[in-house]
Design an enzyme around this catalytic site. Structure first.
Site, PDB file in Angstrom:
ATOM      1  N   HIS A  56      13.052  -1.142 -16.596  1.00 52.95           N
ATOM      2  CA  HIS A  56      13.255   0.246 -15.855  1.00 52.95           C
ATOM      3  C   HIS A  56      14.119   0.082 -14.494  1.00 52.95           C
ATOM      4  O   HIS A  56      13.913  -1.123 -14.133  1.00 52.95           O
ATOM      5  CB  HIS A  56      11.993   1.154 -15.709  1.00 52.95           C
ATOM      6  CG  HIS A  56      11.021   0.443 -14.734  1.00 52.95           C
ATOM      7  ND1 HIS A  56      10.249  -0.663 -15.198  1.00 52.95           N
ATOM      8  CD2 HIS A  56      10.413   0.740 -13.706  1.00 52.95           C
ATOM      9  CE1 HIS A  56       9.302  -0.984 -14.374  1.00 52.95           C
ATOM     10  NE2 HIS A  56       9.402  -0.094 -13.404  1.00 52.95           N
ATOM     11  N   HIS A  58      13.293   0.282 -11.341  1.00 51.57           N
ATOM     12  CA  HIS A  58      12.702   0.318 -10.152  1.00 51.57           C
ATOM     13  C   HIS A  58      13.064  -1.095  -9.315  1.00 51.57           C
ATOM     14  O   HIS A  58      13.330  -2.007  -9.979  1.00 51.57           O
ATOM     15  CB  HIS A  58      11.282   0.320 -10.384  1.00 51.57           C
ATOM     16  CG  HIS A  58      10.489   1.604 -10.384  1.00 51.57           C
ATOM     17  ND1 HIS A  58       9.178   1.881 -10.816  1.00 51.57           N
ATOM     18  CD2 HIS A  58      11.188   2.792 -10.012  1.00 51.57           C
ATOM     19  CE1 HIS A  58       9.193   3.208 -10.831  1.00 51.57           C
ATOM     20  NE2 HIS A  58      10.115   3.882 -10.097  1.00 51.57           N
ATOM     21  N   ASP A  60      11.898  -3.427  -7.718  1.00 44.32           N
ATOM     22  CA  ASP A  60      11.262  -4.575  -7.715  1.00 44.32           C
ATOM     23  C   ASP A  60      11.437  -5.364  -9.268  1.00 44.32           C
ATOM     24  O   ASP A  60      11.097  -6.363  -9.430  1.00 44.32           O
ATOM     25  CB  ASP A  60       9.674  -4.796  -7.434  1.00 44.32           C
ATOM     26  CG  ASP A  60       8.987  -3.588  -8.354  1.00 44.32           C
ATOM     27  OD1 ASP A  60       9.500  -2.401  -8.999  1.00 44.32           O
ATOM     28  OD2 ASP A  60       7.720  -3.898  -8.901  1.00 44.32           O
ATOM     29  N   HIS A  61      12.033  -4.510 -10.255  1.00 38.02           N
ATOM     30  CA  HIS A  61      12.290  -5.195 -11.486  1.00 38.02           C
ATOM     31  C   HIS A  61      13.804  -5.606 -11.482  1.00 38.02           C
ATOM     32  O   HIS A  61      14.110  -6.409 -12.406  1.00 38.02           O
ATOM     33  CB  HIS A  61      12.043  -4.378 -12.425  1.00 38.02           C
ATOM     34  CG  HIS A  61      10.495  -4.076 -12.546  1.00 38.02           C
ATOM     35  ND1 HIS A  61       9.697  -4.605 -13.651  1.00 38.02           N
ATOM     36  CD2 HIS A  61       9.459  -3.568 -11.780  1.00 38.02           C
ATOM     37  CE1 HIS A  61       8.311  -4.361 -13.181  1.00 38.02           C
ATOM     38  NE2 HIS A  61       8.331  -3.601 -12.171  1.00 38.02           N
ATOM     39  N   HIS A 111       6.059   6.103 -16.943  1.00 42.86           N
ATOM     40  CA  HIS A 111       6.174   5.655 -15.352  1.00 42.86           C
ATOM     41  C   HIS A 111       7.525   6.045 -14.987  1.00 42.86           C
ATOM     42  O   HIS A 111       7.561   6.371 -13.865  1.00 42.86           O
ATOM     43  CB  HIS A 111       5.882   4.127 -15.602  1.00 42.86           C
ATOM     44  CG  HIS A 111       6.136   3.385 -14.403  1.00 42.86           C
ATOM     45  ND1 HIS A 111       5.270   3.406 -13.224  1.00 42.86           N
ATOM     46  CD2 HIS A 111       7.108   2.558 -13.938  1.00 42.86           C
ATOM     47  CE1 HIS A 111       5.769   2.702 -12.265  1.00 42.86           C
ATOM     48  NE2 HIS A 111       6.842   2.053 -12.760  1.00 42.86           N
ATOM     49  N   ASP A 128       6.406  -1.585 -16.865  1.00 49.93           N
ATOM     50  CA  ASP A 128       5.282  -0.798 -16.214  1.00 49.93           C
ATOM     51  C   ASP A 128       4.831   0.293 -16.824  1.00 49.93           C
ATOM     52  O   ASP A 128       4.223   1.150 -16.612  1.00 49.93           O
ATOM     53  CB  ASP A 128       5.957  -0.541 -14.622  1.00 49.93           C
ATOM     54  CG  ASP A 128       6.064  -1.619 -13.721  1.00 49.93           C
ATOM     55  OD1 ASP A 128       6.019  -2.655 -14.056  1.00 49.93           O
ATOM     56  OD2 ASP A 128       6.395  -1.183 -12.483  1.00 49.93           O
ATOM     57  N   HIS A 168       3.734  -6.858 -14.501  1.00 47.74           N
ATOM     58  CA  HIS A 168       3.139  -7.186 -13.409  1.00 47.74           C
ATOM     59  C   HIS A 168       1.664  -7.973 -13.749  1.00 47.74           C
ATOM     60  O   HIS A 168       1.227  -7.840 -14.717  1.00 47.74           O
ATOM     61  CB  HIS A 168       2.778  -6.224 -12.309  1.00 47.74           C
ATOM     62  CG  HIS A 168       3.699  -5.593 -11.518  1.00 47.74           C
ATOM     63  ND1 HIS A 168       4.271  -5.704 -10.562  1.00 47.74           N
ATOM     64  CD2 HIS A 168       4.776  -4.509 -12.189  1.00 47.74           C
ATOM     65  CE1 HIS A 168       5.285  -4.942 -10.093  1.00 47.74           C
ATOM     66  NE2 HIS A 168       5.596  -4.270 -11.117  1.00 47.74           N
TER      67      HIS A 168
HETATM   68 FE   LIG Z   1       7.913   0.504 -11.680  1.00 45.92          FE
END
Ligand SMILES: [Fe+2]
Length: 213
Positions: A56, A58, A60-61, A111, A128, A168
């Site tokens: 997705h 975001h 941090d990915h 999410h 996530d 995560h």
């Molecule tokens: Fe996320």
């Protein structure tokens, strides 16, 4: 099939490498904070990177996608994007060939609207959407409902022994199985959507009461 999980940094982020050992074709999922480490590992095993997927959009990915593109020439594929080589678009049910393996895309909004899970042979990479013993953060309205449906209609439709690899390291173990999550994940032990949302609303108190970090 070869699967390696990488602790990439960030907020206990996981990145992954999946490969077909016979043909040495490989895919990277969410390289995030450690793109060089994953590409170097792949090169050390003579894997040829065919695809890079982001579960997705975001930061941090996706933050390692630029470096991976520079190192491998492969632009990361997110939901809705079309792979220039196969012509396949990342959509629910789409299949990407990976040597003798097949990568199947499951669209799992909740999410985020663009959330996907990546299903290959006996493994699913859940980003996530699903963590070990937990689920992805959402609002308590439409996002929660979309996530509830994604989990029940897409992920829990997979075979029991499917290995679950989350985005995560938030749980008591770095990986799980569909059966284990179905039996132990508190969000799946809820009888209906209302109870699912109630647990989301009261998650901090539930964690405290059950000693979950
Ligand atoms: Fe996320």
């Amino acid at each position: 099939m070869f699967v390696k999980q990488f602790r990439t940094g960030g907020d206990r982020n996981f990145g992954y490498l999946v490969a077909d050992e016979t043909t040495k074709k490989a895919a990277i999922i969410d390289p995030s904070y450690s793109p060089e480490m994953i590409v170097e590992f792949a090169r050390g095993r003579d894997y040829e990177i065919e695809y890079v997927f982001s579960t997705h959009d975001h930061f941090d990915h996706t933050n390692g996608n630029g470096v991976v593109a520079r190192l491998t020439g492969k632009r990361a594929l997110l939901f809705g994007m079309t792979d220039p080589e196969t012509g396949v678009t990342v959509a629910d049910g789409a299949c990407f060939p990976l040597g003798n393996l097949e990568i199947q895309i499951l669209h799992t909004p909740g999410h985020t609207n663009d959330g996907i899970c990546i299903y290959v042979e006996d493994a699913v990479f859940t980003g996530d959407t699903l963590f070990v013993g937990k689920v992805g953060g959402t609002d308590l309205g439409p996002g929660a409902k979309a996530e509830y449906d994604s989990l029940h209609q897409k992920l829990f439709a997979l075979p029991d022994n499917t290995r679950v690899f989350p985005g995560h390291d938030y749980g008591t173990a770095p990986e799980s199985t569909i059966a284990h999550e179905r039996e132990t994940n508190p969000f799946f032990l809820q009888p209906d959507f209302e109870a699912f949302v109630h647990l989301k609303r009261n998650w901090e108190a539930y964690k405290k009461a059950h000693g979950i970090s």
